[in-house]
Design an enzyme around this catalytic site. Structure first.
Site, short mmCIF file in Angstrom:
data_model
loop_
_atom_site.label_atom_id
_atom_site.label_comp_id
_atom_site.label_asym_id
_atom_site.label_seq_id
_atom_site.Cartn_x
_atom_site.Cartn_y
_atom_site.Cartn_z
N SER A 176 35.39 60.21 39.17
CA SER A 176 36.68 60.37 38.14
C SER A 176 37.91 60.21 38.82
O SER A 176 38.48 59.30 39.56
CB SER A 176 36.43 61.51 37.34
OG SER A 176 37.12 61.85 36.50
N ASP A 197 42.42 57.81 34.69
CA ASP A 197 41.90 58.12 35.90
C ASP A 197 40.99 57.12 36.57
O ASP A 197 40.76 55.89 36.09
CB ASP A 197 41.46 59.30 36.00
CG ASP A 197 40.36 59.57 34.96
OD1 ASP A 197 39.99 58.69 34.17
OD2 ASP A 197 39.58 60.43 35.22
N ASP A 243 38.07 56.77 36.61
CA ASP A 243 36.79 56.00 35.96
C ASP A 243 37.09 56.00 34.36
O ASP A 243 36.44 55.55 33.43
CB ASP A 243 35.55 56.89 35.76
CG ASP A 243 35.71 58.19 35.04
OD1 ASP A 243 36.86 58.81 35.11
OD2 ASP A 243 34.64 58.97 34.80
N ASP A 253 38.07 57.77 32.00
CA ASP A 253 37.74 58.65 30.78
C ASP A 253 39.06 59.53 30.18
O ASP A 253 38.68 60.27 29.39
CB ASP A 253 36.45 59.63 30.73
CG ASP A 253 36.61 60.46 32.01
OD1 ASP A 253 37.61 60.35 32.76
OD2 ASP A 253 35.75 61.20 32.21
#
Length: 452
Positions: free
Chosen positions: A104, A246, A248, A250
């Site tokens: 992340s 960010d 990843d 999400d």
């Protein structure tokens, strides 16, 4: 051995804490728990596997694929895609499980393994515990039951995943984005291709920064945890606003035309009003955490929208949404869940919906975000204290009561023990920053005195 699974999968420094051996073993265990390999005839279980661009994702992907295929699971490799894309494809393709390799917003040396159950849903604690228990049993000597011959899993690349996910995002939008100029900061991460493509297909003029991942530069001075470059780019290009993800993707944070941050609470407020107008805000409620800004709570009360509060963490927001059938929830950090269209936080979807609201209303992002006034918020970490007594100390309770009396209805105090460290987090909101700092400083001293 401590619990492997944290709040968002198994995470650590790649090749130190998170090794190829661990990734392989966890994948075999997950295959037995989530795909139920070997439990019924005629079923070829399938897994969707994706990753962010971190260099370590390459060898960890190979380990995960080896584990799944050795357990008899067919693998669809979707390559570098956002976490919510892997969750979506797991459900859309009817796969038995999904695996995402990402840490992340963490720095590049870290990585993580995150599993999704059928339908693309995050795992309940009970399923994580079963995977971890099974992994530990076999790590300490119990042999796996391994298929041979035609029973081993097959591996193929699923390039269609990119277009299928983008088409899903476009299909969700209530209106096009023609006429908007948007700057996208992709954090050199998993959305570097997806997000610009989706915004462009929806009609926006797109300018990208942080969209050249090389495996080493993910989250490096860019993305949702570092908004300075995005603020400058929005002003420089005269854009209507900017969106930051960010690593990843999400998460989604935004920047208005003047370069001012629009955080997750403000985004939730804008989307809540849009969804209520469209008749899709079930229960006229939005789910947030106890860390949501008091200004958000005041705004929602004024607009007649019920705010449901949970513990900190998007998994708790999601649990509450599922339990009560709510459609919208999220966190100040930019995790926003629109449950009718995603099973997890989706930064690209959030950004698109925010842009659609700007396009539909003809109002600026600053005007829309002005539905709430963000109160100054100060957070102080107090280390090396007995956090177990934070809610039982009479001395501390007296200090909190005094602070709350001073702030009245115009501010708020929250003391939270850390889930992973011997420290207590002191959060204070007040009408002005000086008062917030003063009260937070006094409470931090009280925590040291009472719990030190």
């Amino acid at each position: 051995m401590g619990r492997l699974f944290g709040t968002d999968g198994v995470r650590g420094v790649a090749n130190a804490d998170l090794t190829a051996e661990l990734a392989l073993g966890l994948s075999v265990a997950a295959a037995h728990v989530l795909a139920e390999v070997g439990t019924f005839d005629g079923h070829r279980p399938t897994a969707v596997v994706g990753r962010d661009p971190r260099a370590s994702g390459e060898f960890l992907e190979a380990a995960v694929v080896a584990g799944l295929a050795s357990a008899g699971v067919d693998v669809l490799l979707v390559g570098v895609l956002p976490t919510p894309a892997v969750a979506y494809l797991t459900g859309a393709l009817g796969a038995d499980l999904g695996v995402m390799l990402s840490a992340s917003h963490n720095a590049m040396p870290d990585n993580g393994v995150k599993f999704f159950a059928r339908g693309g849903h995050k795992l309940a604690d009970e399923l994580e515990d079963r995977i971890e228990t099974l992994y530990e049993q076999h790590r300490t000597g119990a042999p796996w039951e391994r298929p041979t011959g035609a029973g081993v899993g097959r591996v193929r690349t699923y390039d269609e995943g990119f277009d299928r996910y983008v088409a899903h995002l476009i299909g969700v939008l209530p209106n096009r984005l023609d006429g908007l100029k948007v700057v996208l900061d992709e954090a050199h991460g998993a959305a570097a291709r997806v997000s610009p493509e989706a915004f462009a297909r929806a009609g926006a003029e797109v300018i990208t920064i942080g969209a050249e991942p090389d495996g080493l530069n993910i989250n490096d001075g860019c993305g949702s945890t570092h908004l300075t470059q995005l603020k400058a780019a929005v002003v420089e290009h005269g854009a209507h606003f900017g969106i930051a993800h960010d690593g990843d993707a999400d998460r989604c944070l935004a920047v208005d035309a003047a370069g001012e941050e629009v955080d997750g609470d403000q985004i939730l407020a804008v989307l809540a009003l849009a969804m209520r107008e469209a008749g899709t805000l079930r229960g006229d409620a939005v789910v947030g955490t106890v860390m949501a800004n008091l200004g958000f709570k005041i705004a929602m009360e004024r607009e007649g929208i019920h705010l449901v509060e949970t513990a900190v963490g998007d998994r708790y927001v999601l649990e509450s949404m599922k339990e009560h059938g709510y459609a919208l929830g999220g966190e100040q950090s930019g995790h926003v869940i629109v449950l009718d269209h995603a099973t997890t936080g989706d930064g690209t979807l959030t950004g698109l919906l925010l842009a659609a609201r700007v396009a539909a209303t003809g109002r600026t992002l600053a005007e829309l975000a002005g539905v709430m006034r963000r109160l100054p918020q100060v957070l102080v970490n107090v280390p090396d204290v007995d956090k177990s007594r934070v809610h039982t100390s009479a001395e501390l309770a007296a200090a909190v009561s005094e602070a709350e009396s001073e702030l009245g209805t115009t501010g708020r105090v929250l003391l939270r023990p850390s889930g992973t460290e011997p420290l207590v987090r002191v959060m204070v909101e007040a009408p002005d920053i000086d008062q917030a700092r003063s009260v937070a400083s006094r409470l931090a001293d009280a925590v040291k005195s009472a719990l030190g």
